[in-house]
Write a protein that holds these residues in place. Structure first.
Motif, PDB file in Angstrom:
ATOM      1  N   LEU A   1       0.821  -1.202   0.000  1.00 46.84           N
ATOM      2  CA  LEU A   1       0.000   0.000   0.000  1.00 46.84           C
ATOM      3  C   LEU A   1       0.860   1.260   0.000  1.00 46.84           C
ATOM      4  O   LEU A   1       0.529   2.240  -0.677  1.00 46.84           O
ATOM      5  CB  LEU A   1      -0.943   0.007   1.205  1.00 46.84           C
ATOM      6  CG  LEU A   1      -1.925   1.181   1.263  1.00 46.84           C
ATOM      7  CD1 LEU A   1      -2.803   1.217   0.010  1.00 46.84           C
ATOM      8  CD2 LEU A   1      -2.781   1.111   2.519  1.00 46.84           C
ATOM      9  N   ALA A   2       1.956   1.256   0.743  1.00 46.39           N
ATOM     10  CA  ALA A   2       2.848   2.411   0.764  1.00 46.39           C
ATOM     11  C   ALA A   2       3.428   2.672  -0.621  1.00 46.39           C
ATOM     12  O   ALA A   2       3.549   3.827  -1.057  1.00 46.39           O
ATOM     13  CB  ALA A   2       3.972   2.195   1.775  1.00 46.39           C
ATOM     14  N   LEU A   3       3.787   1.605  -1.328  1.00 44.52           N
ATOM     15  CA  LEU A   3       4.338   1.765  -2.666  1.00 44.52           C
ATOM     16  C   LEU A   3       3.281   2.298  -3.625  1.00 44.52           C
ATOM     17  O   LEU A   3       3.565   3.157  -4.474  1.00 44.52           O
ATOM     18  CB  LEU A   3       4.892   0.437  -3.172  1.00 44.52           C
ATOM     19  CG  LEU A   3       5.985  -0.207  -2.323  1.00 44.52           C
ATOM     20  CD1 LEU A   3       6.492  -1.485  -2.980  1.00 44.52           C
ATOM     21  CD2 LEU A   3       7.144   0.750  -2.085  1.00 44.52           C
ATOM     22  N   ASN A   4       2.053   1.806  -3.503  1.00 41.94           N
ATOM     23  CA  ASN A   4       0.960   2.318  -4.313  1.00 41.94           C
ATOM     24  C   ASN A   4       0.700   3.789  -4.010  1.00 41.94           C
ATOM     25  O   ASN A   4       0.438   4.580  -4.922  1.00 41.94           O
ATOM     26  CB  ASN A   4      -0.312   1.501  -4.074  1.00 41.94           C
ATOM     27  CG  ASN A   4      -0.391   0.273  -4.947  1.00 41.94           C
ATOM     28  OD1 ASN A   4      -0.825   0.344  -6.092  1.00 41.94           O
ATOM     29  ND2 ASN A   4       0.047  -0.854  -4.431  1.00 41.94           N
TER      30      ASN A   4
ATOM     31  N   VAL B   1      -5.040   1.775   7.597  1.00 41.56           N
ATOM     32  CA  VAL B   1      -3.603   2.070   7.624  1.00 41.56           C
ATOM     33  C   VAL B   1      -3.140   2.332   9.054  1.00 41.56           C
ATOM     34  O   VAL B   1      -3.743   3.122   9.784  1.00 41.56           O
ATOM     35  CB  VAL B   1      -3.280   3.289   6.740  1.00 41.56           C
ATOM     36  CG1 VAL B   1      -1.802   3.674   6.868  1.00 41.56           C
ATOM     37  CG2 VAL B   1      -3.617   2.998   5.281  1.00 41.56           C
ATOM     38  N   ASP B   2      -2.056   1.662   9.446  1.00 36.88           N
ATOM     39  CA  ASP B   2      -1.518   1.861  10.792  1.00 36.88           C
ATOM     40  C   ASP B   2      -0.076   2.379  10.760  1.00 36.88           C
ATOM     41  O   ASP B   2       0.661   2.260  11.736  1.00 36.88           O
ATOM     42  CB  ASP B   2      -1.574   0.564  11.601  1.00 36.88           C
ATOM     43  CG  ASP B   2      -0.754  -0.554  10.972  1.00 36.88           C
ATOM     44  OD1 ASP B   2      -0.197  -0.353   9.869  1.00 36.88           O
ATOM     45  OD2 ASP B   2      -0.664  -1.632  11.595  1.00 36.88           O
ATOM     46  N   ASP B   3       0.307   2.964   9.627  1.00 34.44           N
ATOM     47  CA  ASP B   3       1.669   3.484   9.473  1.00 34.44           C
ATOM     48  C   ASP B   3       1.609   4.935   9.004  1.00 34.44           C
ATOM     49  O   ASP B   3       0.901   5.268   8.046  1.00 34.44           O
ATOM     50  CB  ASP B   3       2.447   2.646   8.458  1.00 34.44           C
ATOM     51  CG  ASP B   3       3.763   3.301   8.094  1.00 34.44           C
ATOM     52  OD1 ASP B   3       4.629   3.418   8.979  1.00 34.44           O
ATOM     53  OD2 ASP B   3       3.901   3.739   6.927  1.00 34.44           O
ATOM     54  N   ASN B   4       2.379   5.803   9.657  1.00 37.18           N
ATOM     55  CA  ASN B   4       2.312   7.240   9.371  1.00 37.18           C
ATOM     56  C   ASN B   4       2.944   7.641   8.038  1.00 37.18           C
ATOM     57  O   ASN B   4       2.502   8.592   7.403  1.00 37.18           O
ATOM     58  CB  ASN B   4       2.965   8.024  10.509  1.00 37.18           C
ATOM     59  CG  ASN B   4       2.184   7.925  11.798  1.00 37.18           C
ATOM     60  OD1 ASN B   4       0.959   8.004  11.799  1.00 37.18           O
ATOM     61  ND2 ASN B   4       2.880   7.730  12.910  1.00 37.18           N
ATOM     62  N   TYR B   5       3.979   6.925   7.615  1.00 32.64           N
ATOM     63  CA  TYR B   5       4.592   7.202   6.314  1.00 32.64           C
ATOM     64  C   TYR B   5       3.574   6.971   5.209  1.00 32.64           C
ATOM     65  O   TYR B   5       3.398   7.811   4.309  1.00 32.64           O
ATOM     66  CB  TYR B   5       5.819   6.301   6.126  1.00 32.64           C
ATOM     67  CG  TYR B   5       6.454   6.331   4.763  1.00 32.64           C
ATOM     68  CD1 TYR B   5       7.263   7.404   4.364  1.00 32.64           C
ATOM     69  CD2 TYR B   5       6.282   5.268   3.868  1.00 32.64           C
ATOM     70  CE1 TYR B   5       7.865   7.418   3.112  1.00 32.64           C
ATOM     71  CE2 TYR B   5       6.882   5.278   2.620  1.00 32.64           C
ATOM     72  CZ  TYR B   5       7.674   6.352   2.243  1.00 32.64           C
ATOM     73  OH  TYR B   5       8.268   6.359   0.997  1.00 32.64           O
ATOM     74  N   THR B   6       2.858   5.866   5.291  1.00 30.03           N
ATOM     75  CA  THR B   6       1.822   5.547   4.312  1.00 30.03           C
ATOM     76  C   THR B   6       0.699   6.569   4.375  1.00 30.03           C
ATOM     77  O   THR B   6       0.218   7.053   3.339  1.00 30.03           O
ATOM     78  CB  THR B   6       1.265   4.135   4.557  1.00 30.03           C
ATOM     79  OG1 THR B   6       2.347   3.203   4.638  1.00 30.03           O
ATOM     80  CG2 THR B   6       0.316   3.719   3.447  1.00 30.03           C
TER      81      THR B   6
END
Length: 231
Positions: free
Chosen positions: A85-88, A119-124
């Motif tokens: 998901l982060a890459l997308n 989402v549980d990541d702030n970068y994403t």
């Protein structure tokens, strides 16, 4: 000379697709990064529009029916080096930086909106926030509010962490710098929490290395983009 050198990294037989050294396969994420790079370069240099068009077309050819992207390439382990998901979100952000009014981007924006609540990541989250802000989606401010709630505030600065590594292998302190930079950009674009944003900028300034950069190319670029967006 640098611009001409960059063009040599286009992969033969994959029009508009680039890789770290120009070898097959072309890398979706790296091509997205290159698209942003050349989009920014247009402000100060005569970039061939056909180059940007080919890069954009390459990326949209990797777009799936649900708006996600097929991640190609094996730099730093490719898709295994980070969450899909982060890459997308990174690719969608790049496309929204280059042409936020494209009809094709709407599917990818809808894809991110459909995933954002989990989402549980702030970068994403920060990548998604910037993508939504660029296309002026109303949900951008809701995502920004979630980011703001996750910010750690000290007396003179503020920071926000990530629990994943990025495509380039960054983690820990360098990944924190990138997450802070992306969060600051999202706050600037939505005119949200200006005082908190100033504290994020203070953090970035305090983390410059002895060379005046931020330890890695990607972190340095994101920090500079945040500073430019803030001003």
């Amino acid at each position: 000379e640098g611009y001409q050198k960059l063009l040599t990294y286009e992969v033969a037989g994959e029009s508009g697709g680039y890789s770290l050294y120009g070898n097959s396969p072309a890398e979706t994420v790296l091509t997205a990064y290159g698209l942003m790079e050349l989009t920014d370069l247009k402000e100060v240099y005569n970039v061939d529009e056909s180059v940007l068009e080919k890069m954009t077309n390459f990326l949209y050819k990797k777009q799936n029916a649900n708006g996600s992207f097929t991640i190609t390439g094996n730099h730093f382990g490719g898709v295994e080096s980070s969450k899909t998901l982060a890459l997308n979100a990174y690719i969608t952000w790049a496309l929204s930086e280059s042409n936020p009014k494209s009809e094709k981007i709407s599917k990818s924006i809808d894809y991110l909106k459909g995933k954002v609540d989990d989402v549980d990541d702030n970068y994403t989250l920060a990548l998604i926030a910037n993508s939504l802000a660029n296309v002026k989606d109303k949900k951008a401010k809701d995502v920004v509010k979630r980011l703001v709630n996750n910010i750690n505030i000290d007396e003179k600065s503020a920071y926000i962490t990530s629990n994943i590594s990025d495509y380039y292998g960054s983690r820990a302190n360098v990944q924190t710098i990138q997450t802070v930079a992306l969060t600051s950009m999202a706050l600037s674009k939505t005119s949200n929490n200006k005082e908190t944003n100033k504290l994020l900028i203070n953090y970035l300034i305090s983390k410059k290395d002895p060379k005046g950069t931020w330890y890695s190319t990607q972190a340095t670029i994101l920090a500079l983009k945040a500073l430019n967006e803030f001003n």
